[in-house]
Design an enzyme around this catalytic site. Structure first.
Site, PDB file in Angstrom:
ATOM      1  N   ARG A 189      42.034  40.065  19.020  1.00 56.49           N
ATOM      2  CA  ARG A 189      41.041  40.266  20.088  1.00 56.49           C
ATOM      3  C   ARG A 189      40.148  39.051  20.294  1.00 56.49           C
ATOM      4  NH1 ARG A 189      38.547  45.349  18.366  1.00 56.49           N
ATOM      5  NH2 ARG A 189      37.009  44.032  17.367  1.00 56.49           N
TER       6      ARG A 189
ATOM      7  N   LYS B 248      43.864  34.306  40.611  1.00 55.78           N
ATOM      8  CA  LYS B 248      44.145  33.720  41.933  1.00 55.78           C
ATOM      9  C   LYS B 248      44.963  32.426  41.782  1.00 55.78           C
ATOM     10  CE  LYS B 248      41.410  37.013  43.233  1.00 55.78           C
ATOM     11  NZ  LYS B 248      41.957  38.306  43.576  1.00 55.78           N
TER      12      LYS B 248
HETATM   13  C1  LIG Z   1      35.797  35.434  44.595  1.00 56.26           C
HETATM   14  C2  LIG Z   1      36.391  36.370  43.603  1.00 56.26           C
HETATM   15  N1  LIG Z   1      35.881  36.403  42.376  1.00 56.26           N
HETATM   16  C3  LIG Z   1      36.369  37.238  41.436  1.00 56.26           C
HETATM   17  C4  LIG Z   1      37.415  38.082  41.714  1.00 56.26           C
HETATM   18  C5  LIG Z   1      37.880  39.037  40.647  1.00 56.26           C
HETATM   19  O1  LIG Z   1      39.054  38.628  40.075  1.00 56.26           O
HETATM   20  P1  LIG Z   1      40.043  39.691  39.385  1.00 56.26           P
HETATM   21  O2  LIG Z   1      40.728  40.403  40.497  1.00 56.26           O
HETATM   22  O3  LIG Z   1      40.908  38.842  38.533  1.00 56.26           O
HETATM   23  O4  LIG Z   1      39.195  40.618  38.579  1.00 56.26           O
HETATM   24  C6  LIG Z   1      37.999  38.059  42.974  1.00 56.26           C
HETATM   25  C7  LIG Z   1      39.147  38.950  43.289  1.00 56.26           C
HETATM   26  O5  LIG Z   1      39.506  39.153  44.411  1.00 56.26           O
HETATM   27  C8  LIG Z   1      37.457  37.200  43.957  1.00 56.26           C
HETATM   28  O6  LIG Z   1      37.946  37.174  45.207  1.00 56.26           O
END
Ligand SMILES: Cc1ncc(COP(=O)(O)O)c(C=O)c1O
Length: 390
Positions: free
Chosen positions: A54, A204
């Site tokens: 972890r 992303k």
């Molecule tokens: C700008 C932004 N930050 C954070 C996140 C969160 O990421 P995750 O989907 O990996 O939790 C997203 C997801 O769409 C996002 O668009």
């Protein structure tokens, strides 16, 4: 070392893995110790080295080393998702009685976490206009511990003057936490602009292939790293081994992918801008965008994610435009190789200053397809949009 070279080499240690180019996927829960003395030694450095799955593995350490080399901070922490990176950072830095200044254009789940969870623990959130700049000074209170920035804003794409906000925040004793997912460390170097903690929804662009959830937190100093690492480790949520590996694998092509996303995104943005059905394209790399001057000053590129505001038309016409698209899938994410689109009308929450588009709004994630095919797809969509209004 240039960024593209760093992307290729950072966090890789073939000599530690029989010469294998990529670090192997360590599937670890239990770690065994040769002696009780070694076991006790580990206790002295609870979040360093391999102690228990972890707390991190050689695979997650490799990703953290690579992300940190790109972001430019002291050290990184990997998390189970981008949102976990955001919530893990906020819970580490805040306590009951503290105050957060949160940008009004923030990713909606971050807003919801502040309004529902942080509130339950006695942390107050005030939303501020993304264009506030040095004016953030007037909103700082003695108990303001964090100023959270995200540029450009989720869905609305306003730019923020991060150096001015950071100067004011630091003068008032607050830390600056940034969601740096849109630009990635390739197009925005957070620690040269006053940011204290930089977050990536690695889901992303770092993963880049729409097949894993992952987040990273990079800290400017050892003290911040220790606090946030302890909080994230104690919360019990860690990034999965395969996800971390997919993040490392995606990272190696981040430069070429991001540049192509940028090129394709600008083709679409410029084409859309000239369309009679479009009233505005929300993309800071367009010279007439209100955030362009700041983007040019502080950023070195743009990804392919941007917004579109249409000339007023009925919902059914927008649905006809979206439903027949061949290359743009309807999906609530971005950063993968494939193009995505979502309608954003009615989904934008604001507190500090209303967001009042005059027509329906969309968000486009431009993928790596040939932009000519993408343009043709949107063109056919506008034909459907027109027909639906006859
Ligand atoms: C700008 C932004 N930050 C954070 C996140 C969160 O990421 P995750 O989907 O990996 O939790 C997203 C997801 O769409 C996002 O668009």
């Amino acid at each position: 070392m240039k960024k593209d070279t760093r992307i290729v080499h950072a966090g890789r240690h073939p000599e530690q893995h029989f010469g294998a180019v990529n670090p192997p996927v360590y599937h670890v829960s239990t770690v065994t110790y040769p002696t009780v003395g070694a076991m006790r030694d580990g206790e002295k450095r609870p979040y360093d080295g391999l102690r228990y799955g972890r707390y991190g593995t050689p695979t997650s350490f490799a990703l953290e080393e690579a992300v940190c080399a790109l972001e430019g901070g002291y050290r990184s922490i990997s998390t189970a998702s981008g949102l976990a990176a955001i919530t893990g950072t906020l819970t580490a830095l805040l306590k009951a009685g503290d105050h957060v200044l949160m940008v009004d254009s923030v990713y909606y789940p971050t807003r919801r976490f502040c309004n529902e969870q942080l509130k339950r623990f006695g942390v107050e959130t005030t939303y501020y206009d993304p264009l506030v700049g040095a004016g953030i000074t007037d909103l700082l209170r003695p108990e303001t511990r964090v100023v959270f920035v995200e540029a450009p804003g989720s869905l609305t794409f306003e730019m923020q003057d991060i150096p001015a906000i950071a100067d004011a925040a630091h003068a008032g004793g607050a830390l600056v936490v940034m969601d740096n997912t849109w630009a990635t460390p390739l197009f925005f170097q957070p620690f040269t602009k006053g940011v204290d903690v930089s977050i990536q929804a690695a889901t992303k662009f770092i993963v880049g292939h729409s097949d894993a959830m992952l987040g990273t937190i990079t800290c400017a100093s050892e003290a911040l790293w220790k606090d946030i690492k302890a909080s994230v480790a104690q919360s019990g949520v860690c990034a999965g081994a395969e996800e971390v590996y997919l993040g490392l694998r995606g990272l190696r092509t981040l430069g070429v992918r991001l540049r192509q996303h940028q090129t394709n995104g600008l083709v679409l943005a410029n084409w859309l801008k000239a369309r009679p059905e479009v009233s505005r394209v929300l993309h800071p790399a367009l010279p007439d965008d209100p955030g362009h001057t700041i983007w040019r000053r502080d950023f070195t590129g743009a990804c392919g994610l941007f917004g579109v505001e249409l000339i007023p038309c009925p919902d059914a016409a927008v649905d006809a435009f979206l439903d027949g698209l061949e290359h743009f899938a309807l999906g609530y994410s971005w950063g993968g190789f494939e193009s995505l689109i979502i309608p954003t009308s009615g989904t934008i929450s604001r507190t500090a200053k209303p967001w009042q588009p005059t027509g329906p709004t969309l968000r486009i994630h431009t993928g790596l397809e040939d932009p000519e095919d993408l343009v043709a797809d949107l063109d056919a969509g506008f034909t459907r949009l027109a027909k639906a209004q006859l």
